[in-house]
Motif scaffolding. Structure first.
Motif, PDB file in Angstrom:
ATOM      1  N   VAL A   3      -2.994   9.030  -5.969  1.00  0.00           N
ATOM      2  CA  VAL A   3      -1.650   8.684  -6.437  1.00  0.00           C
ATOM      3  C   VAL A   3      -1.669   7.367  -7.223  1.00  0.00           C
ATOM      4  CG1 VAL A   3       0.698   8.162  -5.711  1.00  0.00           C
ATOM      5  CG2 VAL A   3      -0.578   9.950  -4.549  1.00  0.00           C
ATOM      6  N   GLU A   4      -2.429   6.402  -6.762  1.00  0.00           N
ATOM      7  CA  GLU A   4      -2.513   5.115  -7.461  1.00  0.00           C
ATOM      8  C   GLU A   4      -3.124   5.281  -8.850  1.00  0.00           C
ATOM      9  OE1 GLU A   4      -1.356   2.037  -6.704  1.00  0.00           O
ATOM     10  OE2 GLU A   4      -0.340   3.065  -5.066  1.00  0.00           O
ATOM     11  N   ALA A   5      -4.118   6.138  -8.965  1.00  0.00           N
ATOM     12  CA  ALA A   5      -4.738   6.374 -10.269  1.00  0.00           C
ATOM     13  C   ALA A   5      -3.750   7.049 -11.212  1.00  0.00           C
ATOM     14  CB  ALA A   5      -5.988   7.229 -10.114  1.00  0.00           C
ATOM     15  N   ALA A   6      -2.961   7.975 -10.682  1.00  0.00           N
ATOM     16  CA  ALA A   6      -1.958   8.654 -11.511  1.00  0.00           C
ATOM     17  C   ALA A   6      -0.886   7.673 -11.987  1.00  0.00           C
ATOM     18  CB  ALA A   6      -1.317   9.798 -10.737  1.00  0.00           C
ATOM     19  N   LYS A   7      -0.511   6.721 -11.125  1.00  0.00           N
ATOM     20  CA  LYS A   7       0.460   5.703 -11.525  1.00  0.00           C
ATOM     21  C   LYS A   7      -0.088   4.829 -12.648  1.00  0.00           C
ATOM     22  CE  LYS A   7       2.384   3.236  -8.341  1.00  0.00           C
ATOM     23  NZ  LYS A   7       2.714   2.517  -7.107  1.00  0.00           N
ATOM     24  N   MET A   8      -1.339   4.449 -12.542  1.00  0.00           N
ATOM     25  CA  MET A   8      -1.959   3.608 -13.575  1.00  0.00           C
ATOM     26  C   MET A   8      -2.063   4.357 -14.907  1.00  0.00           C
ATOM     27  SD  MET A   8      -2.636   0.672 -12.381  1.00  0.00           S
ATOM     28  CE  MET A   8      -2.709  -0.135 -10.815  1.00  0.00           C
ATOM     29  N   LEU A  66       9.638  -1.302 -19.941  1.00  0.00           N
ATOM     30  CA  LEU A  66      10.353  -1.204 -18.674  1.00  0.00           C
ATOM     31  C   LEU A  66       9.895   0.022 -17.881  1.00  0.00           C
ATOM     32  CD1 LEU A  66      12.756  -2.107 -16.826  1.00  0.00           C
ATOM     33  CD2 LEU A  66      14.113  -0.480 -18.119  1.00  0.00           C
ATOM     34  N   ILE A  67       9.757   1.144 -18.545  1.00  0.00           N
ATOM     35  CA  ILE A  67       9.297   2.350 -17.866  1.00  0.00           C
ATOM     36  C   ILE A  67       7.880   2.145 -17.328  1.00  0.00           C
ATOM     37  CG2 ILE A  67       8.693   4.783 -18.219  1.00  0.00           C
ATOM     38  CD1 ILE A  67      11.682   4.228 -18.025  1.00  0.00           C
ATOM     39  N   SER A  68       7.043   1.503 -18.118  1.00  0.00           N
ATOM     40  CA  SER A  68       5.671   1.236 -17.676  1.00  0.00           C
ATOM     41  C   SER A  68       5.656   0.349 -16.429  1.00  0.00           C
ATOM     42  CB  SER A  68       4.889   0.577 -18.807  1.00  0.00           C
ATOM     43  OG  SER A  68       3.609   0.227 -18.395  1.00  0.00           O
ATOM     44  N   LEU A  69       6.450  -0.694 -16.425  1.00  0.00           N
ATOM     45  CA  LEU A  69       6.504  -1.593 -15.268  1.00  0.00           C
ATOM     46  C   LEU A  69       7.115  -0.910 -14.052  1.00  0.00           C
ATOM     47  CD1 LEU A  69       7.477  -4.939 -17.001  1.00  0.00           C
ATOM     48  CD2 LEU A  69       5.261  -4.289 -16.066  1.00  0.00           C
ATOM     49  N   LEU A  70       8.106  -0.053 -14.282  1.00  0.00           N
ATOM     50  CA  LEU A  70       8.676   0.685 -13.164  1.00  0.00           C
ATOM     51  C   LEU A  70       7.657   1.637 -12.549  1.00  0.00           C
ATOM     52  CD1 LEU A  70      12.296   1.558 -14.376  1.00  0.00           C
ATOM     53  CD2 LEU A  70      11.651   0.120 -12.447  1.00  0.00           C
ATOM     54  N   LEU A  71       6.852   2.267 -13.392  1.00  0.00           N
ATOM     55  CA  LEU A  71       5.815   3.152 -12.852  1.00  0.00           C
ATOM     56  C   LEU A  71       4.775   2.383 -12.051  1.00  0.00           C
ATOM     57  CD1 LEU A  71       5.236   5.604 -15.815  1.00  0.00           C
ATOM     58  CD2 LEU A  71       6.165   6.155 -13.573  1.00  0.00           C
ATOM     59  N   LEU A  72       4.486   1.170 -12.485  1.00  0.00           N
ATOM     60  CA  LEU A  72       3.476   0.378 -11.777  1.00  0.00           C
ATOM     61  C   LEU A  72       3.978  -0.170 -10.449  1.00  0.00           C
ATOM     62  CD1 LEU A  72       1.698  -1.738 -14.503  1.00  0.00           C
ATOM     63  CD2 LEU A  72       0.735   0.071 -13.114  1.00  0.00           C
ATOM     64  N   PHE A  73       5.195  -0.692 -10.441  1.00  0.00           N
ATOM     65  CA  PHE A  73       5.622  -1.471  -9.279  1.00  0.00           C
ATOM     66  C   PHE A  73       6.740  -0.859  -8.435  1.00  0.00           C
ATOM     67  CE2 PHE A  73       4.039  -4.666 -12.356  1.00  0.00           C
ATOM     68  CZ  PHE A  73       2.920  -5.043 -11.634  1.00  0.00           C
ATOM     69  N   ALA A  74       7.511   0.063  -8.978  1.00  0.00           N
ATOM     70  CA  ALA A  74       8.661   0.565  -8.224  1.00  0.00           C
ATOM     71  C   ALA A  74       8.436   1.944  -7.619  1.00  0.00           C
ATOM     72  CB  ALA A  74       9.897   0.591  -9.109  1.00  0.00           C
ATOM     73  N   VAL A  75       7.611   2.742  -8.236  1.00  0.00           N
ATOM     74  CA  VAL A  75       7.426   4.117  -7.758  1.00  0.00           C
ATOM     75  C   VAL A  75       6.244   4.177  -6.821  1.00  0.00           C
ATOM     76  CG1 VAL A  75       6.960   6.481  -8.453  1.00  0.00           C
ATOM     77  CG2 VAL A  75       8.468   5.056  -9.814  1.00  0.00           C
TER      78      VAL A  75
END
Length: 75
Positions: A3-8, A66-75
């Motif tokens: 999951v972490e790799a998919a987020k990155m 913003l979408i990139s940062l949300l994917l990294l830190f919020a989801v």
């Protein structure tokens, strides 16, 4: 896939939009300058459209960031 790799990977793909916004702004100002040098009398009428295009392009770039940062830190 982890999951972490998919987020990155998703955040990296979303961040491409930020670079594309930089290319868009450069293209926008370059085309305006080219048109202003060809016809200087019409450049004043096009300046408002230039600023509007700049604002929309930068807004899309900031939205991609913003979408990139949300994917990294919020989801």
């Amino acid at each position: 896939m982890d999951v972490e790799a998919a987020k990155m990977i998703g955040a990296g793909i979303a961040a491409i939009g930020t670079g594309a916004a930089g290319i868009g702004v450069g293209n926008l100002f370059g085309q305006y300058l080219q048109g202003a040098l060809r016809n200087p009398s019409a450049s004043d009428g096009q300046f408002g459209r230039l600023i509007f295009g700049f604002a929309v392009t930068e807004a899309l770039g900031i939205f991609a960031l913003l979408i990139s940062l949300l994917l990294l830190f919020a989801v």
